[in-house]
Design a protein around this motif. Structure first.
Motif, PDB file in Angstrom:
ATOM      1  N   VAL A 194     -10.470   3.320  12.606  1.00  0.00           N
ATOM      2  CA  VAL A 194     -11.017   3.543  13.947  1.00  0.00           C
ATOM      3  C   VAL A 194     -10.091   4.450  14.750  1.00  0.00           C
ATOM      4  O   VAL A 194     -10.540   5.385  15.420  1.00  0.00           O
ATOM      5  CB  VAL A 194     -11.244   2.195  14.674  1.00  0.00           C
ATOM      6  N   GLY A 195      -8.789   4.189  14.688  1.00  0.00           N
ATOM      7  CA  GLY A 195      -7.834   5.036  15.392  1.00  0.00           C
ATOM      8  C   GLY A 195      -7.815   6.454  14.860  1.00  0.00           C
ATOM      9  O   GLY A 195      -7.739   7.419  15.629  1.00  0.00           O
ATOM     10  N   GLY A 196      -7.885   6.611  13.541  1.00  0.00           N
ATOM     11  CA  GLY A 196      -7.945   7.945  12.948  1.00  0.00           C
ATOM     12  C   GLY A 196      -9.188   8.697  13.382  1.00  0.00           C
ATOM     13  O   GLY A 196      -9.142   9.892  13.693  1.00  0.00           O
ATOM     14  N   PHE A 197     -10.314   7.995  13.427  1.00  0.00           N
ATOM     15  CA  PHE A 197     -11.563   8.615  13.884  1.00  0.00           C
ATOM     16  C   PHE A 197     -11.434   9.083  15.328  1.00  0.00           C
ATOM     17  O   PHE A 197     -11.820  10.203  15.668  1.00  0.00           O
ATOM     18  CB  PHE A 197     -12.731   7.626  13.752  1.00  0.00           C
ATOM     19  N   GLY A 198     -10.881   8.226  16.180  1.00  0.00           N
ATOM     20  CA  GLY A 198     -10.712   8.605  17.586  1.00  0.00           C
ATOM     21  C   GLY A 198      -9.794   9.801  17.748  1.00  0.00           C
ATOM     22  O   GLY A 198     -10.077  10.711  18.533  1.00  0.00           O
ATOM     23  N   GLY A 199      -8.697   9.809  17.001  1.00  0.00           N
ATOM     24  CA  GLY A 199      -7.800  10.959  17.053  1.00  0.00           C
ATOM     25  C   GLY A 199      -8.475  12.228  16.578  1.00  0.00           C
ATOM     26  O   GLY A 199      -8.312  13.297  17.163  1.00  0.00           O
ATOM     27  N   GLY A 200      -9.261  12.103  15.516  1.00  0.00           N
ATOM     28  CA  GLY A 200     -10.000  13.262  15.007  1.00  0.00           C
ATOM     29  C   GLY A 200     -11.035  13.761  15.992  1.00  0.00           C
ATOM     30  O   GLY A 200     -11.229  14.976  16.146  1.00  0.00           O
ATOM     31  N   LEU A 201     -11.698  12.853  16.681  1.00  0.00           N
ATOM     32  CA  LEU A 201     -12.689  13.246  17.681  1.00  0.00           C
ATOM     33  C   LEU A 201     -12.013  13.988  18.835  1.00  0.00           C
ATOM     34  O   LEU A 201     -12.545  14.987  19.329  1.00  0.00           O
ATOM     35  CB  LEU A 201     -13.433  12.012  18.186  1.00  0.00           C
ATOM     36  N   MET A 202     -10.842  13.533  19.229  1.00  0.00           N
ATOM     37  CA  MET A 202     -10.110  14.243  20.283  1.00  0.00           C
ATOM     38  C   MET A 202      -9.697  15.628  19.810  1.00  0.00           C
ATOM     39  O   MET A 202      -9.830  16.613  20.549  1.00  0.00           O
ATOM     40  CB  MET A 202      -8.883  13.434  20.724  1.00  0.00           C
ATOM     41  N   VAL A 203      -9.211  15.734  18.575  1.00  0.00           N
ATOM     42  CA  VAL A 203      -8.800  17.034  18.032  1.00  0.00           C
ATOM     43  C   VAL A 203     -10.006  17.955  17.882  1.00  0.00           C
ATOM     44  O   VAL A 203      -9.965  19.129  18.272  1.00  0.00           O
ATOM     45  CB  VAL A 203      -8.069  16.860  16.680  1.00  0.00           C
TER      46      VAL A 203
ATOM     47  N   MET B 240       0.847  -1.168   0.000  1.00  0.00           N
ATOM     48  CA  MET B 240       0.000   0.000   0.000  1.00  0.00           C
ATOM     49  C   MET B 240       0.895   1.234   0.000  1.00  0.00           C
ATOM     50  O   MET B 240       1.836   1.332   0.776  1.00  0.00           O
ATOM     51  CB  MET B 240      -0.907  -0.027   1.237  1.00  0.00           C
ATOM     52  N   SER B 241       0.580   2.185  -0.837  1.00  0.00           N
ATOM     53  CA  SER B 241       1.408   3.382  -0.959  1.00  0.00           C
ATOM     54  C   SER B 241       1.175   4.324   0.227  1.00  0.00           C
ATOM     55  O   SER B 241       0.170   4.239   0.928  1.00  0.00           O
ATOM     56  CB  SER B 241       1.093   4.107  -2.260  1.00  0.00           C
ATOM     57  N   ALA B 242       2.115   5.227   0.407  1.00  0.00           N
ATOM     58  CA  ALA B 242       2.018   6.182   1.508  1.00  0.00           C
ATOM     59  C   ALA B 242       0.808   7.100   1.327  1.00  0.00           C
ATOM     60  O   ALA B 242       0.140   7.445   2.304  1.00  0.00           O
ATOM     61  CB  ALA B 242       3.296   7.006   1.592  1.00  0.00           C
ATOM     62  N   ALA B 243       0.506   7.472   0.098  1.00  0.00           N
ATOM     63  CA  ALA B 243      -0.642   8.347  -0.154  1.00  0.00           C
ATOM     64  C   ALA B 243      -1.945   7.634   0.209  1.00  0.00           C
ATOM     65  O   ALA B 243      -2.857   8.238   0.782  1.00  0.00           O
ATOM     66  CB  ALA B 243      -0.669   8.778  -1.617  1.00  0.00           C
ATOM     67  N   ARG B 244      -2.011   6.355  -0.099  1.00  0.00           N
ATOM     68  CA  ARG B 244      -3.209   5.591   0.231  1.00  0.00           C
ATOM     69  C   ARG B 244      -3.367   5.434   1.743  1.00  0.00           C
ATOM     70  O   ARG B 244      -4.471   5.514   2.272  1.00  0.00           O
ATOM     71  CB  ARG B 244      -3.119   4.220  -0.432  1.00  0.00           C
ATOM     72  N   ARG B 245      -2.254   5.220   2.429  1.00  0.00           N
ATOM     73  CA  ARG B 245      -2.294   5.113   3.890  1.00  0.00           C
ATOM     74  C   ARG B 245      -2.721   6.436   4.515  1.00  0.00           C
ATOM     75  O   ARG B 245      -3.516   6.460   5.457  1.00  0.00           O
ATOM     76  CB  ARG B 245      -0.926   4.707   4.421  1.00  0.00           C
ATOM     77  N   LEU B 246      -2.193   7.523   3.998  1.00  0.00           N
ATOM     78  CA  LEU B 246      -2.558   8.838   4.501  1.00  0.00           C
ATOM     79  C   LEU B 246      -4.043   9.117   4.267  1.00  0.00           C
ATOM     80  O   LEU B 246      -4.724   9.660   5.133  1.00  0.00           O
ATOM     81  CB  LEU B 246      -1.693   9.913   3.830  1.00  0.00           C
ATOM     82  N   ARG B 247      -4.532   8.735   3.102  1.00  0.00           N
ATOM     83  CA  ARG B 247      -5.952   8.919   2.795  1.00  0.00           C
ATOM     84  C   ARG B 247      -6.825   8.085   3.732  1.00  0.00           C
ATOM     85  O   ARG B 247      -7.873   8.525   4.182  1.00  0.00           O
ATOM     86  CB  ARG B 247      -6.204   8.557   1.337  1.00  0.00           C
ATOM     87  N   LEU B 248      -6.376   6.875   4.043  1.00  0.00           N
ATOM     88  CA  LEU B 248      -7.117   5.978   4.925  1.00  0.00           C
ATOM     89  C   LEU B 248      -7.248   6.567   6.326  1.00  0.00           C
ATOM     90  O   LEU B 248      -8.357   6.708   6.855  1.00  0.00           O
ATOM     91  CB  LEU B 248      -6.400   4.622   4.982  1.00  0.00           C
ATOM     92  N   VAL B 249      -6.123   6.947   6.921  1.00  0.00           N
ATOM     93  CA  VAL B 249      -6.139   7.501   8.275  1.00  0.00           C
ATOM     94  C   VAL B 249      -6.713   8.919   8.254  1.00  0.00           C
ATOM     95  O   VAL B 249      -7.479   9.289   9.144  1.00  0.00           O
ATOM     96  CB  VAL B 249      -4.730   7.479   8.890  1.00  0.00           C
ATOM     97  N   GLY B 250      -6.372   9.695   7.236  1.00  0.00           N
ATOM     98  CA  GLY B 250      -6.873  11.060   7.135  1.00  0.00           C
ATOM     99  C   GLY B 250      -8.384  11.133   6.987  1.00  0.00           C
ATOM    100  O   GLY B 250      -9.017  12.039   7.513  1.00  0.00           O
ATOM    101  N   GLY B 251      -8.960  10.158   6.282  1.00  0.00           N
ATOM    102  CA  GLY B 251     -10.419  10.125   6.165  1.00  0.00           C
ATOM    103  C   GLY B 251     -11.080   9.895   7.509  1.00  0.00           C
ATOM    104  O   GLY B 251     -12.058  10.554   7.864  1.00  0.00           O
ATOM    105  N   GLY B 252     -10.545   8.950   8.275  1.00  0.00           N
ATOM    106  CA  GLY B 252     -11.069   8.710   9.616  1.00  0.00           C
ATOM    107  C   GLY B 252     -10.875   9.919  10.515  1.00  0.00           C
ATOM    108  O   GLY B 252     -11.752  10.279  11.303  1.00  0.00           O
ATOM    109  N   LEU B 253      -9.726  10.570  10.385  1.00  0.00           N
ATOM    110  CA  LEU B 253      -9.437  11.765  11.166  1.00  0.00           C
ATOM    111  C   LEU B 253     -10.423  12.882  10.839  1.00  0.00           C
ATOM    112  O   LEU B 253     -10.962  13.525  11.735  1.00  0.00           O
ATOM    113  CB  LEU B 253      -8.004  12.221  10.882  1.00  0.00           C
ATOM    114  N   ALA B 254     -10.682  13.097   9.553  1.00  0.00           N
ATOM    115  CA  ALA B 254     -11.606  14.155   9.138  1.00  0.00           C
ATOM    116  C   ALA B 254     -13.016  13.896   9.650  1.00  0.00           C
ATOM    117  O   ALA B 254     -13.690  14.813  10.137  1.00  0.00           O
ATOM    118  CB  ALA B 254     -11.608  14.273   7.613  1.00  0.00           C
TER     119      ALA B 254
END
Length: 113
Positions: free
Chosen positions: A92-101, A1-15
């Motif tokens: 799930v982790g990205g979502f939790g981090g985004g909720l905290m932010v 998996m590319s770095a851009a795809r990983r960023l999109r995955l976690v970034g989507g949950g974060l957003a």
């Protein structure tokens, strides 16, 4: 998996988490909670989701190949894979981090004024 795809995955949950944090606190206030208590609840739920995502991701890495081997041996016809589990836990982790932010931003920008 590319770095851009990983960023999109976690970034989507974060957003999504930030959005839920920003919109969830007024909803909690509308149900009768104080502003500070609403922030505490939202941040706590975010921390819980972040922790579950982190623990689930590391568990997938540690035990994933064993679970896949067991499923193959038992012929369970399950669609579970280590890679899918890691992706889900990253979300799930990205979502939790985004909720905290998001809840922290609401506290700093709106409630402390």
């Amino acid at each position: 998996m590319s770095a851009a795809r990983r960023l999109r995955l976690v970034g989507g949950g974060l957003a999504v988490g930030v959005l839920v944090g920003v919109l969830g606190i007024p909803a909690l206030i509308a149900t009768g909670r104080t502003g500070l208590r609403a922030v505490e609840i939202a941040f706590g739920v975010g921390a819980l989701a972040f922790g579950v995502g982190l623990l689930g991701w590391s568990g997938s890495v540690m035990a994933g190949s064993g679970v896949e081997a067991m499923q193959e041996h038992m012929n369970t016809n399950s669609d579970w894979t280590e890679a899918k589990s890691r992706r889900a836990m990253a979300r799930v982790g990205g979502f939790g981090g985004g909720l905290m932010v998001g809840s922290s931003l609401v506290e700093v920008l709106a409630l402390s004024a």
